[in-house]
Write a protein that holds these residues in place. Structure first.
Motif, PDB file in Angstrom:
ATOM      1  N   ASP A  96       0.834  -1.214   0.000  1.00 35.36           N
ATOM      2  CA  ASP A  96       0.000   0.000   0.000  1.00 35.36           C
ATOM      3  C   ASP A  96       0.862   1.256   0.000  1.00 35.36           C
ATOM      4  OD1 ASP A  96      -2.268  -1.529  -0.001  1.00 35.36           O
ATOM      5  OD2 ASP A  96      -2.523  -1.482   2.181  1.00 35.36           O
ATOM      6  N   LYS A  97       1.948   1.227   0.803  1.00 30.93           N
ATOM      7  CA  LYS A  97       2.846   2.384   0.843  1.00 30.93           C
ATOM      8  C   LYS A  97       3.521   2.601  -0.518  1.00 30.93           C
ATOM      9  CE  LYS A  97       3.985   2.216   5.776  1.00 30.93           C
ATOM     10  NZ  LYS A  97       5.072   2.022   6.778  1.00 30.93           N
ATOM     11  N   ASN A  98       3.978   1.517  -1.117  1.00 28.51           N
ATOM     12  CA  ASN A  98       4.625   1.644  -2.425  1.00 28.51           C
ATOM     13  C   ASN A  98       3.653   2.160  -3.479  1.00 28.51           C
ATOM     14  OD1 ASN A  98       7.017   0.648  -1.385  1.00 28.51           O
ATOM     15  ND2 ASN A  98       6.570  -1.476  -1.943  1.00 28.51           N
ATOM     16  N   LEU A  99       2.399   1.716  -3.385  1.00 27.12           N
ATOM     17  CA  LEU A  99       1.391   2.180  -4.330  1.00 27.12           C
ATOM     18  C   LEU A  99       1.136   3.670  -4.163  1.00 27.12           C
ATOM     19  CD1 LEU A  99      -0.633   1.454  -6.537  1.00 27.12           C
ATOM     20  CD2 LEU A  99      -2.293   0.916  -4.738  1.00 27.12           C
ATOM     21  N   SER A 100       1.073   4.103  -2.888  1.00 24.56           N
ATOM     22  CA  SER A 100       0.871   5.535  -2.633  1.00 24.56           C
ATOM     23  C   SER A 100       2.050   6.350  -3.143  1.00 24.56           C
ATOM     24  CB  SER A 100       0.680   5.759  -1.131  1.00 24.56           C
ATOM     25  OG  SER A 100      -0.448   5.061  -0.652  1.00 24.56           O
ATOM     26  N   SER A 101       3.275   5.861  -2.874  1.00 26.15           N
ATOM     27  CA  SER A 101       4.467   6.569  -3.350  1.00 26.15           C
ATOM     28  C   SER A 101       4.498   6.622  -4.869  1.00 26.15           C
ATOM     29  CB  SER A 101       5.724   5.871  -2.825  1.00 26.15           C
ATOM     30  OG  SER A 101       5.751   5.847  -1.422  1.00 26.15           O
TER      31      SER A 101
ATOM     32  N   LYS B  74       1.965   6.586  -6.843  1.00 24.16           N
ATOM     33  CA  LYS B  74       0.933   7.526  -7.284  1.00 24.16           C
ATOM     34  C   LYS B  74       1.424   8.964  -7.161  1.00 24.16           C
ATOM     35  CE  LYS B  74      -3.913   8.725  -6.538  1.00 24.16           C
ATOM     36  NZ  LYS B  74      -5.137   8.421  -5.733  1.00 24.16           N
ATOM     37  N   VAL B  75       2.096   9.284  -6.044  1.00 21.81           N
ATOM     38  CA  VAL B  75       2.623  10.637  -5.835  1.00 21.81           C
ATOM     39  C   VAL B  75       3.673  10.961  -6.890  1.00 21.81           C
ATOM     40  CG1 VAL B  75       3.951  12.085  -4.263  1.00 21.81           C
ATOM     41  CG2 VAL B  75       2.103  10.657  -3.381  1.00 21.81           C
ATOM     42  N   GLU B  76       4.594  10.010  -7.141  1.00 20.19           N
ATOM     43  CA  GLU B  76       5.641  10.252  -8.129  1.00 20.19           C
ATOM     44  C   GLU B  76       5.053  10.401  -9.534  1.00 20.19           C
ATOM     45  OE1 GLU B  76       8.758  10.850  -7.608  1.00 20.19           O
ATOM     46  OE2 GLU B  76       8.541  10.588  -5.435  1.00 20.19           O
ATOM     47  N   SER B  77       3.998   9.659  -9.809  1.00 20.19           N
ATOM     48  CA  SER B  77       3.341   9.784 -11.116  1.00 20.19           C
ATOM     49  C   SER B  77       2.724  11.164 -11.288  1.00 20.19           C
ATOM     50  CB  SER B  77       2.270   8.697 -11.245  1.00 20.19           C
ATOM     51  OG  SER B  77       1.584   8.818 -12.474  1.00 20.19           O
ATOM     52  N   GLU B  78       2.094  11.645 -10.217  1.00 22.00           N
ATOM     53  CA  GLU B  78       1.506  12.988 -10.284  1.00 22.00           C
ATOM     54  C   GLU B  78       2.593  14.046 -10.460  1.00 22.00           C
ATOM     55  OE1 GLU B  78      -0.726  13.326  -6.739  1.00 22.00           O
ATOM     56  OE2 GLU B  78      -2.410  12.085  -7.442  1.00 22.00           O
ATOM     57  N   ARG B  79       3.719  13.869  -9.767  1.00 18.02           N
ATOM     58  CA  ARG B  79       4.831  14.815  -9.920  1.00 18.02           C
ATOM     59  C   ARG B  79       5.364  14.805 -11.344  1.00 18.02           C
ATOM     60  NH1 ARG B  79       8.530  13.822  -4.483  1.00 18.02           N
ATOM     61  NH2 ARG B  79       7.022  14.674  -2.961  1.00 18.02           N
ATOM     62  N   LEU B  80       5.486  13.604 -11.908  1.00 15.49           N
ATOM     63  CA  LEU B  80       5.987  13.492 -13.270  1.00 15.49           C
ATOM     64  C   LEU B  80       5.028  14.157 -14.263  1.00 15.49           C
ATOM     65  CD1 LEU B  80       8.094  12.379 -15.199  1.00 15.49           C
ATOM     66  CD2 LEU B  80       6.825  10.228 -15.269  1.00 15.49           C
ATOM     67  N   GLN B  81       3.742  13.984 -14.053  1.00 11.57           N
ATOM     68  CA  GLN B  81       2.763  14.623 -14.926  1.00 11.57           C
ATOM     69  C   GLN B  81       2.836  16.146 -14.802  1.00 11.57           C
ATOM     70  OE1 GLN B  81      -1.045  12.975 -13.986  1.00 11.57           O
ATOM     71  NE2 GLN B  81      -0.585  10.950 -14.870  1.00 11.57           N
TER      72      GLN B  81
END
Length: 243
Positions: free
Chosen positions: A192-197, A199-206
């Motif tokens: 769950d933590k890795n999934l959240s991380s 998701k955050v990194e994906s949003e930053r990349l976008q």
């Protein structure tokens, strides 16, 4: 995806071993088949394309049960056989395999009967000795009673040892299950933590991609404006030269 040839052979040999164990676990060929089956399952686990985790676990569990059954047959003491058979119930017998449960029930009944027959035979032997010694002296009678008492103590100790071993194995199985549950929970939390991380990194990349696109767009607009202004100056300069 269909089953590989090795998996088909594993399933066939596993079914044959279980049928043989159900009919007669003392067949010398059964031990050879189980050994070959164990090697085949190990090879199946090491292949790049193998069954899913649940199916693979079921194969391993059923093979371990057959191996335990084979080792139990090699024991000479009926008490040890009963204990070993009961310990098998903490492994493969916990599965939903009807054949495995049937084999376990038949084996348990068989070794329990052997233990009961041995106990009855011991009591019978003690009775025969007592009948033969009834006409002997009081010293012989005391020795006979002492022997009978020691036999009863031995039987009681064997039963206590059996109960103690069953309790220890039950506690050990519970501890293993508890550790496995904790490991699964930790893995779930980490996932769950890795999934959240992620998701955050994906949003930053976008967001970074959007900013970079805007930056290049403004640069292109600025270049077009500069080129346009230069063209205007160039055209005016040429016009003055002609005049």
């Amino acid at each position: 995806m269909g089953m590989s040839r090795l998996e088909v052979n594993v399933r066939r040999l596993l079914s044959q071993c279980e049928n043989m164990a159900k009919e007669d676990s003392q067949d010398w060929r059964l031990h050879k088949y189980i050994s070959a089956l164990d090697e085949m399952v190990s090879s199946l686990q090491s292949q790049p394309v193998k069954p899913n985790k649940e199916t693979m676990s079921e194969y391993v569990r059923r093979v371990d049960f057959l191996k335990g059954l084979s080792e139990t047959h090699k024991l000479s003491n009926p008490v040890e056989k009963v204990v070993a058979t009961q310990l098998l119930s903490h492994g493969a017998v916990a599965s939903t395999e009807t054949v495995t449960k049937e084999i376990h029930q038949k084996t348990t009944s068989k070794y329990t009967k052997e233990l009961r027959d041995q106990l009855f035979q011991s009591d019978k032997s003690s009775d025969e000795i007592r009948q033969r010694k009834q006409k002997t002296t009081g010293e012989d009678l005391d020795a006979l009673l002492k022997f009978h008492h020691s036999m009863q103590e031995k039987i009681a100790e064997d039963m206590l040892s059996l109960a103690r071993n069953l309790k220890e194995q039950s506690q050990l199985a519970g501890s293993i299950i508890k550790k496995d549950t904790e490991t699964v929970n930790k893995s779930s939390v980490m996932a769950d933590k890795n999934l959240s991380s992620l998701k955050v990194e994906s949003e930053r990349l976008q967001e970074h991609s959007r900013r970079a696109w805007k930056c290049w767009m403004w640069i292109m607009i600025l270049v077009v404006i500069v080129i346009f202004i230069n063209m205007v100056f160039f055209m005016r300069l040429k016009k003055k030269n002609y005049t």
